[in-house]
Design an enzyme around this catalytic site. Structure first.
Site, PDB file in Angstrom:
ATOM      1  N   ASP A   1       0.594   5.569   1.071  1.00 46.51           N
ATOM      2  CA  ASP A   1      -0.219   6.521   1.831  1.00 46.51           C
ATOM      3  C   ASP A   1      -0.750   7.630   0.930  1.00 46.51           C
ATOM      4  O   ASP A   1      -0.343   7.779  -0.224  1.00 46.51           O
ATOM      5  CB  ASP A   1       0.622   7.135   2.959  1.00 46.51           C
ATOM      6  CG  ASP A   1       1.010   6.115   4.016  1.00 46.51           C
ATOM      7  OD1 ASP A   1       0.243   5.157   4.208  1.00 46.51           O
ATOM      8  OD2 ASP A   1       2.065   6.290   4.644  1.00 46.51           O
TER       9      ASP A   1
ATOM     10  N   ARG B   1       0.837  -1.187   0.000  1.00 46.46           N
ATOM     11  CA  ARG B   1       0.000   0.000   0.000  1.00 46.46           C
ATOM     12  C   ARG B   1       0.877   1.245   0.000  1.00 46.46           C
ATOM     13  O   ARG B   1       2.038   1.190   0.387  1.00 46.46           O
ATOM     14  CB  ARG B   1      -0.933   0.006   1.212  1.00 46.46           C
ATOM     15  CG  ARG B   1      -0.205   0.118   2.540  1.00 46.46           C
ATOM     16  CD  ARG B   1      -1.142   0.033   3.727  1.00 46.46           C
ATOM     17  NE  ARG B   1      -1.709  -1.292   3.884  1.00 46.46           N
ATOM     18  CZ  ARG B   1      -2.554  -1.635   4.850  1.00 46.46           C
ATOM     19  NH1 ARG B   1      -2.941  -0.732   5.739  1.00 46.46           N
ATOM     20  NH2 ARG B   1      -3.012  -2.858   4.945  1.00 46.46           N
TER      21      ARG B   1
ATOM     22  N   ARG C   1       9.942   7.494   4.696  1.00 43.36           N
ATOM     23  CA  ARG C   1       9.770   8.921   4.976  1.00 43.36           C
ATOM     24  C   ARG C   1      10.475   9.337   6.273  1.00 43.36           C
ATOM     25  O   ARG C   1      11.041  10.433   6.348  1.00 43.36           O
ATOM     26  CB  ARG C   1       8.290   9.256   5.024  1.00 43.36           C
ATOM     27  CG  ARG C   1       7.607   9.169   3.660  1.00 43.36           C
ATOM     28  CD  ARG C   1       6.106   9.201   3.772  1.00 43.36           C
ATOM     29  NE  ARG C   1       5.656  10.424   4.438  1.00 43.36           N
ATOM     30  CZ  ARG C   1       4.404  10.588   4.899  1.00 43.36           C
ATOM     31  NH1 ARG C   1       3.515   9.597   4.784  1.00 43.36           N
ATOM     32  NH2 ARG C   1       4.063  11.720   5.478  1.00 43.36           N
TER      33      ARG C   1
END
Length: 250
Positions: free
Chosen positions: A52, A50, A197
């Site tokens: 974000d 997945r 990140r």
């Protein structure tokens, strides 16, 4: 029954991420809607993972089952006629029914893009984190080297990450300067929520002189998210490619 593997590119600005969820439109929802239009029946996708909200992809992998005897090009060209301009199927191929896009993946390549420019760039605003200050790339490369190998990345994940284990293996972290652009390429066997990140946010703090390069090694041992770096903005991140062993595809 046929098992079709799609490689999907998307610009994630308008979406609440890849995976279907109740709080916003997602890429998976849009692609499944296009499949339903083309195949005349609801069709569910299984993906390699997945992304974000705001994160992009050049190589998201997703699979579905169908009994339709359509040529493979129909699953690319046909689907693309039903998809919006910010989503496209780049490749469609048939794979064994046992193929699992998530568990069969051997590694993934993420790229984080930073624009080193004191002036804002309208054209780059959705695809790069703009940093006006000068970064010490030598210090950042020294810090990035500590990420390589098998480590517990508990200090580099979101607080709501639901992963059962936080141990991951990073094969490489490369910093590539192209003019005013800095690309941080991360290759690994798997990633926690927000992991890349937070890694990038920590490297930027090193580049700004806010922490020494060896701090990364201490953070990996401490396993404390409260003392690692900021979470870099989502729009600089792109899933470039998912890799699979050849024998899983044939």
């Amino acid at each position: 029954m046929r098992h079709i593997k799609l490689t999907i590119e998307y610009e994630g600005t308008a979406y609440a991420g890849w995976q279907v969820q109740p709080n916003g439109l997602t890429v998976q929802e849009v692609v499944e809607g296009a499949l339903a239009q083309m195949l005349g029946m609801p069709t569910k996708l299984r993906s390699s993972g997945r992304t974000d909200a705001g994160v992009h992809a050049r190589g998201m992998v997703a699979c579905f089952n169908t009994e339709k005897a359509l040529p493979l090009r129909a699953f690319r060209e046909g689907l693309n006629t039903h998809l919006p301009p910010d989503i496209a199927v780049r490749e469609a191929c048939e794979v064994p029914l046992a193929f699992n896009p998530r568990s069969d993946a051997s590694s993934k390549h993420y790229r984080y893009s930073i624009l080193l420019d004191p002036l804002r760039s309208p054209l780059a605003r959705h695809v790069a984190w703009r940093i006006g200050a000068k970064l010490d790339l030598g210090a950042m490369r020294a810090a990035a080297a500590h990420f390589v190998g098998e480590h517990d990345f508990n200090a580099f994940r979101a607080s709501n990450c639901a992963a059962k284990t936080t141990v991951r293996t990073i094969y490489s972290v490369d910093l590539v300067r192209e003019g005013s652009w800095l690309h941080i390429d991360v290759n690994g066997n798997g990633f926690l929520k927000n992991m890349v990140r937070v890694m990038v946010g920590t490297l930027v703090e090193v580049g700004l002189g806010k922490r020494p390069p060896e701090d990364v090694a201490h953070l990996l041992v401490a396993r404390d998210r409260q003392v690692s770096g900021q979470t870099a903005p989502p729009h600089g991140l792109c899933l470039m490619r998912v890799f699979y062993p050849e024998d899983s595809l044939s």
